[in-house]
Design a protein around this motif. Structure first.
Motif, PDB file in Angstrom:
ATOM      1  N   GLN A 114       0.795  -1.275   0.027  1.00  0.00           N
ATOM      2  CA  GLN A 114      -0.175   0.089  -0.091  1.00  0.00           C
ATOM      3  C   GLN A 114       0.795   1.208  -0.043  1.00  0.00           C
ATOM      4  N   ALA A 115       1.999   1.136   0.620  1.00  0.00           N
ATOM      5  CA  ALA A 115       2.904   2.469   0.798  1.00  0.00           C
ATOM      6  C   ALA A 115       3.666   2.627  -0.482  1.00  0.00           C
ATOM      7  N   SER A 116       3.835   1.521  -1.270  1.00  0.00           N
ATOM      8  CA  SER A 116       4.642   1.813  -2.460  1.00  0.00           C
ATOM      9  C   SER A 116       4.002   2.247  -3.555  1.00  0.00           C
ATOM     10  N   ALA A 117       4.789   2.527  -4.451  1.00  0.00           N
ATOM     11  CA  ALA A 117       4.087   3.129  -5.819  1.00  0.00           C
ATOM     12  C   ALA A 117       3.885   1.961  -6.821  1.00  0.00           C
ATOM     13  N   GLY A 118       4.172   0.728  -6.273  1.00  0.00           N
ATOM     14  CA  GLY A 118       3.835  -0.461  -7.200  1.00  0.00           C
ATOM     15  C   GLY A 118       4.760  -1.583  -6.655  1.00  0.00           C
ATOM     16  N   ALA A 119       4.318  -2.871  -7.207  1.00  0.00           N
ATOM     17  CA  ALA A 119       4.920  -4.161  -6.369  1.00  0.00           C
ATOM     18  C   ALA A 119       4.964  -5.098  -7.510  1.00  0.00           C
ATOM     19  N   ILE A 120       5.830  -5.844  -7.553  1.00  0.00           N
ATOM     20  CA  ILE A 120       5.811  -7.194  -8.485  1.00  0.00           C
ATOM     21  C   ILE A 120       6.680  -8.244  -7.662  1.00  0.00           C
ATOM     22  N   ALA A 121       6.245  -9.645  -8.417  1.00  0.00           N
ATOM     23  CA  ALA A 121       7.051 -10.719  -7.609  1.00  0.00           C
ATOM     24  C   ALA A 121       7.418 -11.692  -9.044  1.00  0.00           C
ATOM     25  N   ILE A 176       7.255 -13.713 -14.020  1.00  0.00           N
ATOM     26  CA  ILE A 176       6.369 -12.801 -13.029  1.00  0.00           C
ATOM     27  C   ILE A 176       5.159 -13.830 -12.950  1.00  0.00           C
ATOM     28  N   THR A 177       4.908 -13.738 -11.226  1.00  0.00           N
ATOM     29  CA  THR A 177       3.956 -14.634 -10.718  1.00  0.00           C
ATOM     30  C   THR A 177       2.879 -13.596 -10.254  1.00  0.00           C
ATOM     31  N   TRP A 178       3.158 -12.294 -10.189  1.00  0.00           N
ATOM     32  CA  TRP A 178       2.215 -11.336  -9.469  1.00  0.00           C
ATOM     33  C   TRP A 178       2.555 -10.067  -9.681  1.00  0.00           C
ATOM     34  N   ILE A 179       1.618  -9.062 -10.024  1.00  0.00           N
ATOM     35  CA  ILE A 179       1.902  -7.758 -10.111  1.00  0.00           C
ATOM     36  C   ILE A 179       0.838  -6.962  -9.565  1.00  0.00           C
ATOM     37  N   ASN A 180       0.783  -5.956  -8.987  1.00  0.00           N
ATOM     38  CA  ASN A 180      -0.552  -5.089  -8.693  1.00  0.00           C
ATOM     39  C   ASN A 180      -0.604  -4.173  -9.800  1.00  0.00           C
ATOM     40  N   SER A 181      -1.931  -3.584  -9.397  1.00  0.00           N
ATOM     41  CA  SER A 181      -2.604  -2.822 -10.428  1.00  0.00           C
ATOM     42  C   SER A 181      -1.839  -1.555 -10.761  1.00  0.00           C
ATOM     43  N   ARG A 182      -1.172  -0.961  -9.696  1.00  0.00           N
ATOM     44  CA  ARG A 182      -0.535   0.127  -9.515  1.00  0.00           C
ATOM     45  C   ARG A 182       1.044   0.030 -10.384  1.00  0.00           C
TER      46      ARG A 182
END
Length: 490
Positions: free
Chosen positions: A29-36, A43-49
């Protein structure tokens, strides 16, 4: 949305799993984006931001793809391969600069399962105060280094400033490089004006202590009553009128660097004992203090006096002499390396003429200087060239006539006393010899000089095995001058 650790949740137990489930959403939530990514950097996961930041319309469309196919400059594969986190990095994506942190994660067997990254900032604006502070500190550091150099705590000379190519000079440079590689005391022996301080600074600049201060002190220039305070410092209120603050000595100011003791042969015996203790115990005691201060200083000593003779006469402590003379470098006087005078003249004139029209020196003038005794060595040579440059009133060439006006009469080759002792200065012929009745034929001076030059060039080429550059250095002339004279011989 599930976290990227969901597929490994079975291997996470107790408090660790609870912490991940609490901390990860906070980071996301605090970041501007996250990915794993997984252990194959897919890539296994990426958030919408993050998807929006990358300009991706569908997050599901990139899952399973190699991360480099989506983010060409991503360093996630490095984290997966090495297992080392990258806590702060700047990643460029198109026209954007993203501040990113990357962390690896592991399975229950301790094997790397993948990595996760958080975009802390999607532009560098929030980091402006930090960058400004860094630049300010860097500017202050540069200013401090400049001030340090002005106060004599830095070095101005490198080994290349010790000019010459004669065998004696090359040996001096070899021993200097050898001494620079070891943290041992060095003793420089040589007449005044031979370049002892140039070598001392060069040795410091080549050594592992090059980042530390270089502190030089001329022992002969300090009154004997002040020497102990200069070397070891003064405690607050040590005597009437003393400063209320600690006054540092040369040893403290040279901490971590090099202390250069020039004219160490002029040091009084009483101070010699205290210097010996400081070198042996690596500690000093300021004047008027009971406090012992450890010091880490490399000592380079220099003198124009014969220390071995002074030891024999009892004027210099033998134990201090052997402590200082771990490695000795004997610097030859200028009169013993006349082949270097041509190179020295070129170097010194370039410095003397700095900012003005360049003045050259003729070969005949160099030959005249080569026959001079030079009691003041390189310092005297520079003084003569400066006077000649001034007397020439901007002439493009320094010739023999100009040098005759600035060299002392007694120092000129073939100079004689003015009281009519010319006959005593000339070589005498044995009584009754044939040459007295039949004097040798006199040839024009130009012819004599030309023959002498030709013989010198042939001898230099033979000694250097026809290496023309080496022959030019041996003769003390520039290569262009050497080639010109050589062409006239053929």
């Amino acid at each position: 949305m599930a976290t990227p650790f969901a597929s490994h949740s079975g291997s996470v137990r107790g408090l660790t799993r609870e912490l991940i489930e609490i901390v990860f959403p906070m980071f996301e939530q605090a970041s501007a984006g996250a990915i794993a990514v997984d252990k194959h950097s897919c890539i296994t996961w990426i958030n919408s931001r993050y998807a929006k930041l990358l300009g991706l319309a569908d997050t599901h469309g990139v899952v399973g793809r190699p991360v480099l196919s989506v983010i060409p400059h991503s360093r996630m594969p490095e984290v997966v391969d090495s297992g080392r986190p990258m806590l702060l990095d700047i990643m460029e994506y198109h026209t954007q600069q993203l501040v990113v942190t990357r962390l690896p994660f592991y399975n229950d067997e301790g094997e790397i399962s993948g990595a996760v990254a958080f975009v802390l900032f999607d532009d560098l604006q929030p980091l402006t105060p930090l960058v400004s502070k860094y630049r300010r500190l860097h500017k202050d550091l540069l200013a401090a280094k400049r001030a340090l150099a002005k106060t004599g705590r830095g070095t101005r000379y490198q080994l290349g400033d010790f000019i010459g190519a004669s065998p004696a000079v090359l040996e001096v440079k070899r021993r200097t490089r050898l001494a620079a590689g070891r943290d041992i005391p060095v003793l420089l022996l040589g007449e005044t004006g031979t370049g002892k301080e140039v070598l001392a600074q060069s040795l410091h600049a080549l050594s592992a202590r090059m980042e530390g201060p270089f502190v030089g002190v001329n022992v002969a220039a300090i009154p004997e009553s002040l020497l102990e305070a200069e070397f070891f410092g003064v405690a607050p209120g040590a005597f009437t009128g003393a400063d209320k603050r600690m006054r540092e000595g040369k040893f403290q100011r040279a901490q971590g660097g090099t202390l250069f003791l020039d004219e160490v042969g002029d040091m009084p015996l009483g101070l010699q004992a205290k210097l010996l203790r400081a070198l042996q115990e690596r500690e000093i005691e300021p004047l008027g203090s009971n406090q012992v201060i450890p010091v880490d200083v490399r000592v380079i000593a220099a003198t124009s006096r014969d220390l071995a003779a002074m030891v024999a006469e009892g004027h210099f402590r033998s134990d201090l002499y052997y402590r200082l003379n771990v490695l000795e470098i004997q610097i030859p006087p200028l009169r013993e390396r006349p082949a270097d005078i041509g190179i020295l003249c070129e170097f010194l004139l370039e410095d003397i003429c700095s900012g003005q029209a360049r003045t050259e020196i003729t070969d005949e003038a160099v030959a005249l200087l080569s026959r001079h005794h030079w009691p003041g060595n390189v310092r005297e040579l520079r003084n003569v060239l400066e006077r000649a440059f001034t007397m020439s009133e901007g002439a493009e060439v320094l010739d023999v006539a100009t040098l005759h006006r600035v060299l002392p009469e007694a120092s000129l080759p073939g100079a004689v006393e003015s009281d009519g002792a010319e006959a005593d200065a000339l070589p005498k012929e044995p009584a009754g010899s044939d040459s007295a009745a039949e004097p040798a034929p006199v040839r024009p001076l130009a012819q004599v000089l030309a023959q002498a030059e030709a013989e010198a060039i042939r001898a230099a080429l033979a000694q250097c095995q026809n290496n023309r550059s080496q022959a030019a250095r041996l003769l003390g002339v520039s290569r262009s001058v050497f080639y010109d004279k050589l062409s006239k011989l053929s």
